[in-house]
Design a protein around this motif. Structure first.
Motif, PDB file in Angstrom:
ATOM      1  N   LEU A  70      31.072  25.474 -16.831  1.00 51.52           N
ATOM      2  CA  LEU A  70      31.322  24.239 -16.094  1.00 51.52           C
ATOM      3  C   LEU A  70      32.189  24.433 -14.859  1.00 51.52           C
ATOM      4  O   LEU A  70      31.970  23.778 -13.847  1.00 51.52           O
ATOM      5  CB  LEU A  70      31.917  23.189 -17.032  1.00 51.52           C
ATOM      6  N   SER A  71      33.172  25.344 -14.916  1.00 58.99           N
ATOM      7  CA  SER A  71      33.973  25.577 -13.715  1.00 58.99           C
ATOM      8  C   SER A  71      33.129  26.252 -12.641  1.00 58.99           C
ATOM      9  O   SER A  71      33.332  26.031 -11.449  1.00 58.99           O
ATOM     10  CB  SER A  71      35.219  26.398 -14.024  1.00 58.99           C
ATOM     11  N   CYS A  72      32.172  27.046 -13.041  1.00 59.10           N
ATOM     12  CA  CYS A  72      31.256  27.683 -12.090  1.00 59.10           C
ATOM     13  C   CYS A  72      30.337  26.638 -11.461  1.00 59.10           C
ATOM     14  O   CYS A  72      30.254  26.517 -10.240  1.00 59.10           O
ATOM     15  CB  CYS A  72      30.441  28.748 -12.826  1.00 59.10           C
ATOM     16  N   TRP A  73      29.675  25.891 -12.296  1.00 59.03           N
ATOM     17  CA  TRP A  73      28.689  24.926 -11.797  1.00 59.03           C
ATOM     18  C   TRP A  73      29.337  23.751 -11.075  1.00 59.03           C
ATOM     19  O   TRP A  73      28.735  23.153 -10.190  1.00 59.03           O
ATOM     20  CB  TRP A  73      27.820  24.437 -12.945  1.00 59.03           C
ATOM     21  N   ARG A  74      30.582  23.427 -11.428  1.00 54.70           N
ATOM     22  CA  ARG A  74      31.303  22.336 -10.752  1.00 54.70           C
ATOM     23  C   ARG A  74      31.361  22.585  -9.250  1.00 54.70           C
ATOM     24  O   ARG A  74      31.329  21.666  -8.449  1.00 54.70           O
ATOM     25  CB  ARG A  74      32.712  22.250 -11.329  1.00 54.70           C
ATOM     26  N   ASN A  75      31.478  23.830  -8.865  1.00 52.14           N
ATOM     27  CA  ASN A  75      31.602  24.191  -7.457  1.00 52.14           C
ATOM     28  C   ASN A  75      30.309  24.712  -6.862  1.00 52.14           C
ATOM     29  O   ASN A  75      30.326  25.318  -5.806  1.00 52.14           O
ATOM     30  CB  ASN A  75      32.707  25.247  -7.303  1.00 52.14           C
ATOM     31  N   GLY A  76      29.186  24.509  -7.559  1.00 46.30           N
ATOM     32  CA  GLY A  76      27.905  24.975  -7.044  1.00 46.30           C
ATOM     33  C   GLY A  76      27.779  26.489  -7.078  1.00 46.30           C
ATOM     34  O   GLY A  76      27.038  27.071  -6.300  1.00 46.30           O
ATOM     35  N   GLY A  77      28.515  27.112  -7.993  1.00 43.64           N
ATOM     36  CA  GLY A  77      28.512  28.572  -8.080  1.00 43.64           C
ATOM     37  C   GLY A  77      27.307  29.122  -8.828  1.00 43.64           C
ATOM     38  O   GLY A  77      26.476  28.386  -9.350  1.00 43.64           O
ATOM     39  N   LEU A  78      27.271  30.428  -8.886  1.00 46.29           N
ATOM     40  CA  LEU A  78      26.187  31.145  -9.552  1.00 46.29           C
ATOM     41  C   LEU A  78      26.753  31.853 -10.775  1.00 46.29           C
ATOM     42  O   LEU A  78      27.732  32.598 -10.669  1.00 46.29           O
ATOM     43  CB  LEU A  78      25.582  32.177  -8.592  1.00 46.29           C
ATOM     44  N   LEU A  79      26.168  31.618 -11.928  1.00 47.46           N
ATOM     45  CA  LEU A  79      26.593  32.277 -13.162  1.00 47.46           C
ATOM     46  C   LEU A  79      25.836  33.589 -13.290  1.00 47.46           C
ATOM     47  O   LEU A  79      24.617  33.617 -13.246  1.00 47.46           O
ATOM     48  CB  LEU A  79      26.304  31.380 -14.364  1.00 47.46           C
ATOM     49  N   VAL A  80      26.573  34.687 -13.438  1.00 47.54           N
ATOM     50  CA  VAL A  80      25.973  36.022 -13.519  1.00 47.54           C
ATOM     51  C   VAL A  80      26.091  36.514 -14.961  1.00 47.54           C
ATOM     52  O   VAL A  80      27.180  36.558 -15.524  1.00 47.54           O
ATOM     53  CB  VAL A  80      26.690  37.005 -12.561  1.00 47.54           C
ATOM     54  N   LEU A  81      24.965  36.857 -15.546  1.00 46.79           N
ATOM     55  CA  LEU A  81      24.923  37.358 -16.921  1.00 46.79           C
ATOM     56  C   LEU A  81      25.051  38.872 -16.922  1.00 46.79           C
ATOM     57  O   LEU A  81      24.648  39.537 -15.979  1.00 46.79           O
ATOM     58  CB  LEU A  81      23.617  36.945 -17.595  1.00 46.79           C
ATOM     59  N   VAL A  82      25.600  39.399 -18.006  1.00 46.58           N
ATOM     60  CA  VAL A  82      25.801  40.833 -18.116  1.00 46.58           C
ATOM     61  C   VAL A  82      25.265  41.286 -19.473  1.00 46.58           C
ATOM     62  O   VAL A  82      25.355  40.551 -20.459  1.00 46.58           O
ATOM     63  CB  VAL A  82      27.298  41.196 -17.938  1.00 46.58           C
ATOM     64  N   GLN A  83      24.707  42.482 -19.519  1.00 46.45           N
ATOM     65  CA  GLN A  83      24.201  43.015 -20.777  1.00 46.45           C
ATOM     66  C   GLN A  83      25.363  43.378 -21.692  1.00 46.45           C
ATOM     67  O   GLN A  83      26.454  43.740 -21.233  1.00 46.45           O
ATOM     68  CB  GLN A  83      23.328  44.239 -20.528  1.00 46.45           C
ATOM     69  N   GLU A  84      25.125  43.327 -22.991  1.00 47.56           N
ATOM     70  CA  GLU A  84      26.160  43.603 -23.988  1.00 47.56           C
ATOM     71  C   GLU A  84      26.770  44.994 -23.811  1.00 47.56           C
ATOM     72  O   GLU A  84      27.978  45.165 -23.930  1.00 47.56           O
ATOM     73  CB  GLU A  84      25.576  43.456 -25.398  1.00 47.56           C
ATOM     74  N   GLU A  85      25.957  45.989 -23.506  1.00 48.03           N
ATOM     75  CA  GLU A  85      26.462  47.354 -23.336  1.00 48.03           C
ATOM     76  C   GLU A  85      27.475  47.425 -22.187  1.00 48.03           C
ATOM     77  O   GLU A  85      28.467  48.136 -22.264  1.00 48.03           O
ATOM     78  CB  GLU A  85      25.324  48.350 -23.061  1.00 48.03           C
ATOM     79  N   THR A  86      27.222  46.695 -21.140  1.00 47.97           N
ATOM     80  CA  THR A  86      28.128  46.671 -19.986  1.00 47.97           C
ATOM     81  C   THR A  86      29.383  45.868 -20.319  1.00 47.97           C
ATOM     82  O   THR A  86      30.492  46.254 -19.956  1.00 47.97           O
ATOM     83  CB  THR A  86      27.422  46.067 -18.760  1.00 47.97           C
ATOM     84  N   ARG A  87      29.213  44.777 -21.018  1.00 43.27           N
ATOM     85  CA  ARG A  87      30.337  43.897 -21.355  1.00 43.27           C
ATOM     86  C   ARG A  87      31.384  44.609 -22.206  1.00 43.27           C
ATOM     87  O   ARG A  87      32.575  44.333 -22.092  1.00 43.27           O
ATOM     88  CB  ARG A  87      29.809  42.657 -22.094  1.00 43.27           C
ATOM     89  N   THR A  88      30.965  45.533 -23.049  1.00 43.08           N
ATOM     90  CA  THR A  88      31.898  46.202 -23.956  1.00 43.08           C
ATOM     91  C   THR A  88      32.401  47.552 -23.437  1.00 43.08           C
ATOM     92  O   THR A  88      33.258  48.164 -24.047  1.00 43.08           O
ATOM     93  CB  THR A  88      31.254  46.409 -25.335  1.00 43.08           C
TER      94      THR A  88
END
Length: 117
Positions: A66-84
């Motif tokens: 919601l803080s991302c979309w509130r400002n018209g931002g772009l949500l970037v997803l990351v793969q689990e292997e990268t996240r950890t």
């Protein structure tokens, strides 16, 4: 909502978590808490990229979304292997030009160690 008699104290959503205590529990979030969470986030420049770091069952997920979309931002997803893998995550954040990232304290410490190295 007013026609139904609903207020900011009524339930917005429920999450189930055991992250901090290792004991499963339900957490009820009223509308007021959700609004405070979103509107207390700093207003960012439009189109800022936010990394979706937390899992889908985390209470922080809504803050990321919601803080991302509130400002018209772009949500970037990351793969689990990268996240950890914090070295890979740091590289991903740099390459993807991430402008906003919400990290739990433990993850922030690991991220800072990798950044410092």
């Amino acid at each position: 909502m007013r026609a139904l008699g609903l207020t900011s104290r009524h339930l917005a959503h429920v999450i189930y978590s055991s992250a901090s205590s290792r004991t499963p529990k339900g957490v009820a979030m009223p509308h007021a808490s959700l609004l405070n969470l979103v509107w207390s986030s700093p207003e960012l420049e439009p189109k800022r990229r936010t990394l979706q770091f937390t899992t889908l069952n985390s209470d922080v997920l809504l803050q990321e979304l919601l803080s991302c979309w509130r400002n018209g931002g772009l949500l970037v997803l990351v793969q689990e292997e990268t996240r950890t893998d914090f070295s890979a995550l740091l590289e991903f954040v740099w390459r993807a030009a991430i402008g906003q990232l919400f990290l739990p304290l433990v993850a922030l410490n690991q991220f800072a160690e990798v950044w410092g190295a």
